[in-house]
Motif scaffolding. Structure first.
Motif, mmCIF file in Angstrom:
data_model
loop_
_atom_site.group_PDB
_atom_site.id
_atom_site.type_symbol
_atom_site.label_atom_id
_atom_site.label_comp_id
_atom_site.label_asym_id
_atom_site.label_seq_id
_atom_site.Cartn_x
_atom_site.Cartn_y
_atom_site.Cartn_z
ATOM 1 N N ALA A 151 96.718 18.389 72.463
ATOM 2 C CA ALA A 151 95.543 18.357 71.584
ATOM 3 C C ALA A 151 95.343 19.656 70.821
ATOM 4 C CB ALA A 151 94.292 18.039 72.408
ATOM 5 N N TRP A 152 96.295 20.567 70.887
ATOM 6 C CA TRP A 152 96.130 21.825 70.180
ATOM 7 C C TRP A 152 97.170 21.938 69.057
ATOM 8 C CZ3 TRP A 152 100.732 24.314 71.508
ATOM 9 C CH2 TRP A 152 101.324 23.898 72.706
ATOM 10 N N HIS A 153 96.865 22.790 68.080
ATOM 11 C CA HIS A 153 97.734 23.011 66.920
ATOM 12 C C HIS A 153 97.958 21.741 66.109
ATOM 13 C CE1 HIS A 153 99.750 26.756 68.953
ATOM 14 N NE2 HIS A 153 98.501 26.975 68.576
ATOM 15 N N HIS A 154 96.877 21.168 65.603
ATOM 16 C CA HIS A 154 96.979 20.019 64.707
ATOM 17 C C HIS A 154 96.593 20.492 63.309
ATOM 18 C CE1 HIS A 154 97.476 16.979 67.896
ATOM 19 N NE2 HIS A 154 96.727 17.799 68.597
ATOM 20 N N TRP A 155 97.544 21.017 62.589
ATOM 21 C CA TRP A 155 97.237 21.603 61.292
ATOM 22 C C TRP A 155 97.134 20.526 60.221
ATOM 23 C CZ3 TRP A 155 95.745 26.198 62.403
ATOM 24 C CH2 TRP A 155 96.361 26.923 63.415
ATOM 25 N N GLY A 156 96.235 20.765 59.258
ATOM 26 C CA GLY A 156 96.147 19.902 58.077
ATOM 27 C C GLY A 156 95.734 18.482 58.354
ATOM 28 N N GLY A 157 95.026 18.243 59.469
ATOM 29 C CA GLY A 157 94.612 16.883 59.776
ATOM 30 C C GLY A 157 95.712 16.031 60.359
ATOM 31 N N GLY A 158 96.822 16.658 60.790
ATOM 32 C CA GLY A 158 97.941 15.907 61.356
ATOM 33 C C GLY A 158 97.927 15.896 62.868
ATOM 34 N N LEU A 159 99.109 15.770 63.455
ATOM 35 C CA LEU A 159 99.261 15.703 64.909
ATOM 36 C C LEU A 159 100.306 16.714 65.366
ATOM 37 C CD1 LEU A 159 99.360 11.823 65.348
ATOM 38 C CD2 LEU A 159 97.440 13.330 65.902
ATOM 39 N N ASN A 160 100.091 17.287 66.544
ATOM 40 C CA ASN A 160 101.009 18.273 67.103
ATOM 41 C C ASN A 160 102.398 17.657 67.270
ATOM 42 O OD1 ASN A 160 102.414 20.033 69.021
ATOM 43 N ND2 ASN A 160 100.433 21.025 69.280
ATOM 44 N N ASP A 161 103.401 18.287 66.677
ATOM 45 C CA ASP A 161 104.755 17.719 66.689
ATOM 46 C C ASP A 161 105.712 18.467 67.613
ATOM 47 O OD1 ASP A 161 104.929 20.063 65.149
ATOM 48 O OD2 ASP A 161 106.562 19.231 63.940
ATOM 49 N N ARG A 162 105.177 19.257 68.563
ATOM 50 C CA ARG A 162 106.066 20.084 69.378
ATOM 51 C C ARG A 162 106.674 19.350 70.571
ATOM 52 N NH1 ARG A 162 106.008 25.012 67.438
ATOM 53 N NH2 ARG A 162 104.286 25.607 66.086
ATOM 54 N N PHE A 163 105.893 18.463 71.193
ATOM 55 C CA PHE A 163 106.459 17.630 72.249
ATOM 56 C C PHE A 163 105.589 16.405 72.426
ATOM 57 C CE2 PHE A 163 103.792 20.811 74.254
ATOM 58 C CZ PHE A 163 103.096 20.142 75.247
ATOM 59 N N GLU A 226 98.959 32.064 73.029
ATOM 60 C CA GLU A 226 98.358 30.859 72.458
ATOM 61 C C GLU A 226 96.904 30.726 72.919
ATOM 62 O OE1 GLU A 226 100.117 29.195 70.396
ATOM 63 O OE2 GLU A 226 102.227 29.434 70.951
ATOM 64 N N ASN A 227 96.066 30.189 72.031
ATOM 65 C CA ASN A 227 94.675 29.896 72.372
ATOM 66 C C ASN A 227 94.543 28.390 72.581
ATOM 67 O OD1 ASN A 227 91.951 29.598 72.673
ATOM 68 N ND2 ASN A 227 91.386 30.503 70.701
ATOM 69 N N PHE A 228 94.657 27.954 73.839
ATOM 70 C CA PHE A 228 94.645 26.523 74.123
ATOM 71 C C PHE A 228 93.242 25.926 74.096
ATOM 72 C CE2 PHE A 228 98.412 28.243 76.317
ATOM 73 C CZ PHE A 228 99.387 27.519 75.660
ATOM 74 N N GLU A 229 92.225 26.769 74.087
ATOM 75 C CA GLU A 229 90.861 26.256 74.024
ATOM 76 C C GLU A 229 90.505 25.807 72.607
ATOM 77 O OE1 GLU A 229 89.114 25.768 76.721
ATOM 78 O OE2 GLU A 229 90.811 26.586 77.823
ATOM 79 N N LEU A 230 91.256 26.292 71.627
ATOM 80 C CA LEU A 230 90.984 25.949 70.240
ATOM 81 C C LEU A 230 91.686 24.634 69.910
ATOM 82 C CD1 LEU A 230 89.680 26.819 67.564
ATOM 83 C CD2 LEU A 230 91.796 28.016 67.014
ATOM 84 N N LYS A 231 90.996 23.547 70.162
ATOM 85 C CA LYS A 231 91.567 22.229 69.897
ATOM 86 C C LYS A 231 91.300 21.852 68.441
ATOM 87 C CE LYS A 231 91.526 20.228 74.518
ATOM 88 N NZ LYS A 231 91.152 19.044 75.319
ATOM 89 N N ARG A 232 92.367 21.629 67.719
ATOM 90 C CA ARG A 232 92.225 21.254 66.316
ATOM 91 C C ARG A 232 91.753 19.806 66.175
ATOM 92 N NH1 ARG A 232 92.244 25.856 63.193
ATOM 93 N NH2 ARG A 232 93.619 27.335 64.202
ATOM 94 N N ARG A 233 91.991 19.010 67.227
ATOM 95 C CA ARG A 233 91.601 17.604 67.166
ATOM 96 C C ARG A 233 91.359 17.100 68.582
ATOM 97 N NH1 ARG A 233 91.601 14.078 63.549
ATOM 98 N NH2 ARG A 233 92.773 15.400 62.130
ATOM 99 N N ASN A 234 90.236 16.434 68.792
ATOM 100 C CA ASN A 234 89.968 15.812 70.078
ATOM 101 C C ASN A 234 90.659 14.457 70.129
ATOM 102 O OD1 ASN A 234 88.288 17.848 71.162
ATOM 103 N ND2 ASN A 234 86.597 17.129 69.903
ATOM 104 N N LEU A 235 91.548 14.296 71.086
ATOM 105 C CA LEU A 235 92.291 13.053 71.232
ATOM 106 C C LEU A 235 91.714 12.237 72.376
ATOM 107 C CD1 LEU A 235 95.969 14.304 70.752
ATOM 108 C CD2 LEU A 235 94.423 13.336 69.057
ATOM 109 N N PRO A 236 91.759 10.906 72.288
ATOM 110 C CA PRO A 236 91.225 10.061 73.368
ATOM 111 C C PRO A 236 92.095 10.182 74.615
ATOM 112 C CG PRO A 236 92.347 8.725 71.724
ATOM 113 C CD PRO A 236 92.283 10.109 71.157
ATOM 114 N N HIS A 237 91.509 9.863 75.756
ATOM 115 C CA HIS A 237 92.242 9.957 77.013
ATOM 116 C C HIS A 237 92.929 8.654 77.395
ATOM 117 C CE1 HIS A 237 90.769 13.961 77.846
ATOM 118 N NE2 HIS A 237 89.543 13.570 77.581
ATOM 119 N N ASP A 238 92.496 7.531 76.817
ATOM 120 C CA ASP A 238 93.030 6.243 77.253
ATOM 121 C C ASP A 238 93.755 5.498 76.145
ATOM 122 O OD1 ASP A 238 90.836 5.839 75.726
ATOM 123 O OD2 ASP A 238 89.888 4.359 77.037
#
Length: 521
Positions: A151-163, A226-238
């Motif tokens: 849920a971190w590093h979602h730049w430009g309104g996208g999704l984290n593409d690292r893993f 890395e600052n993991f508390e800085l969530k660029r986007r809140n993702l659902p859990h389910d």
């Protein structure tokens, strides 16, 4: 690899050493001897390609990295803009990464003797800080097309593409997004996170958060803080479906699975079936209709024929109906529920309504609130006036209908633009030829009229002759229907990225029948 391999073994291999989990490791890597990355400040850093053997993979898919594998894509991209402004170096790196990813997937499919249930796409240049337990993540998956992302590093309104951790269907969309490059870049400009959002959204995947942290490691072994508390986007859990819009990813809340009860006119739940409620609401016999036409105004094409009363007057008349007491209004970042305390009569004004306002987006409202519970009955009249994007209004119709009866109505305006320029999704006043209407913008809501008539012929859809740009009244609603909901992602994608021509617009105008405002249901 010397910095990250211990964490990979501990948090990936050993965390899934249960005998019920069988893992096949495929290392698809580009071999280089020197790293030159301006953005990460890695200049002329020497690396040893043999370090990849530290992974101990079951299969290796290795290729010497050179630009010949990416030249066709790079050449087409270079006709546009370098979003990173680093002489295409970052774009080159991304193309090499996506090519390697596709190569890994092609190899996976070639292993015909093995059926994989889940896939973990993991970059070896990350220091994984948390255990990635496959079965615990998979327990939250629903249906097919599931993907879990950090849920971190979602730049430009996208999704984290690292893993990512995915099932088989989502893996195919994740691994093959190189195939969407030209289609995506034509309208968006290349960004790795936005490209992933586009691929996942187009594939109608369900997205959920992968609660794992990882730090980037440079070629010289330096670990990025890395600052993991800085969530660029809140993702659902389910797991929820997503829609990729030009503004970025939008989470689509799941429909409520509990059936919505029907209510009688006094708000008391009625033990009756929909078949007893449905009566096809067709226009009354003798209803007057007339056609619009195309005309010239100072040499520019305009729509002629809208001559009815103002839209506000028609909405007020619909709201004063004898069986209309429960109202839903959807505005920009505000949803309002009104309950009329007393049914109005021809000789008496209605009493003051009981108003409940929610200063949240409409998507958030439907994800957290049951309008029937608040209103103590089904919605009688819903007015959508939040924005002029067709996919948004379609989504609101889908969400609203499940809280309605067949006697309810949904209304929205701006389906009869005065000219084609007004149908822009983003207003560009300076570029318009018809400058006297340059400030007016209806967006592409007109497209919903033929779409709804085609996909839901059971609905009664009338377009009222009222100024300035018409009004749609939808009735004979069916809260049990899933047709629009099930097809929504694909439909929304077409609405956002397949823009109609001016000829299509005028064909719509010239075949549209307008009902007199006093005769709409």
């Amino acid at each position: 690899m010397p910095t990250t391999i211990d964490a990979i073994r501990r948090n990936i291999y050993e965390s899934n050493s249960d005998k019920s989990v069988q893992i096949t490791t495929i290392a698809a890597l580009n071999l280089v001897t020197q790293i030159n990355n301006i953005r990460s400040k890695e200049a002329s850093t020497l690396v040893n390609p043999a370090e990849c053997l530290m992974l101990g993979a079951d299969h290796y898919v290795l290729a010497r990295q050179d630009d010949s594998a990416i030249t066709p894509h790079l050449t087409r991209l270079q006709s546009g803009t370098d979003n990173f402004n680093d002489n295409w170096a970052s774009i080159r790196n991304l193309l090499h990464q996506l090519t390697s990813l596709k190569r890994a997937w092609t190899f996976c499919e070639s292993i015909v003797s093995t059926r994989f249930d889940y896939y973990l796409f993991a970059r070896p240049d990350l220091l994984y800080l948390d255990e990635i337990r496959f079965l615990q993540i998979a327990e939250k998956f629903r249906g097919s097309g599931n993907i879990a992302l950090p849920a971190w590093h979602h730049w430009g309104g996208g999704l984290n593409d690292r893993f990512a951790f995915t099932d088989g269907l989502a893996a195919e969309h994740y691994a093959n997004r190189l195939d969407l490059l030209d289609e995506f870049n034509a309208q968006n400009g290349l960004s790795p996170e936005r490209l992933l959002g586009y691929a996942v959204g187009k594939g109608d995947c369900r997205i959920s958060e992968l609660p794992v942290r990882a730090q980037r490691v440079r070629a010289d072994g330096a670990i990025r803080d890395e600052n993991f508390e800085l969530k660029r986007r809140n993702l659902p859990h389910d797991g929820s479906r997503i829609l990729f819009t030009p503004e970025g990813v939008t989470i689509i809340p799941e429909a409520r699975v509990a059936p919505v009860p029907f209510y009688n006119s006094r708000g008391i739940p009625a033990s009756i079936s929909r078949n007893q409620l449905v009566g096809q609401q067709t226009p009354a016999t003798g209803s007057e209709t007339h056609q619009l036409r195309k005309m010239e105004h100072e040499g520019l094409p305009r729509v002629s024929g809208l001559s009815g009363p103002p839209t506000e007057a028609v909405i007020q008349r619909l709201g004063a109906g004898s069986n209309t007491r429960r109202f839903l209004n959807i505005g920009p970042n505000r949803v309002t529920l009104n309950i009329q305390q007393e049914t109005p009569t021809p000789n008496r004004e209605p009493s003051s309504p009981n108003v409940q306002s929610y200063d949240i987006s409409a998507d958030e409202f439907f994800a957290t609130t049951d309008p029937c519970e608040v209103l103590a009955g089904c919605i009688d009249l819903a007015h959508i006036k939040a924005q002029n994007h067709s996919e948004f209004v379609l989504r609101m119709i889908i969400n609203i209908e499940q809280y309605c009866s067949s006697n309810s109505k949904i209304i929205f305006t701006d389906v009869v633009p005065i000219n084609f320029e007004m149908t822009e999704r983003a207003r560009n006043m300076r570029a318009r030829k018809d400058q006297t209407l340059a400030r007016a913008c209806t967006g592409d809501l007109w497209r919903l009229v033929p779409l709804l008539r085609r996909e839901r012929p059971d609905l009664c859809i009338q377009v009222a002759n009222c100024r300035p740009t018409g009004l749609v009244v939808i009735s004979n609603l069916d809260p049990s229907s899933r047709k629009l909901r099930d097809d929504y992602i694909k439909t929304a994608h077409r609405l956002m990225f397949n823009h109609p021509s001016e000829d299509e617009f005028w064909a719509y105008i010239e075949t549209l029948e307008l009902f007199e405002a006093t005769q709409v249901c």
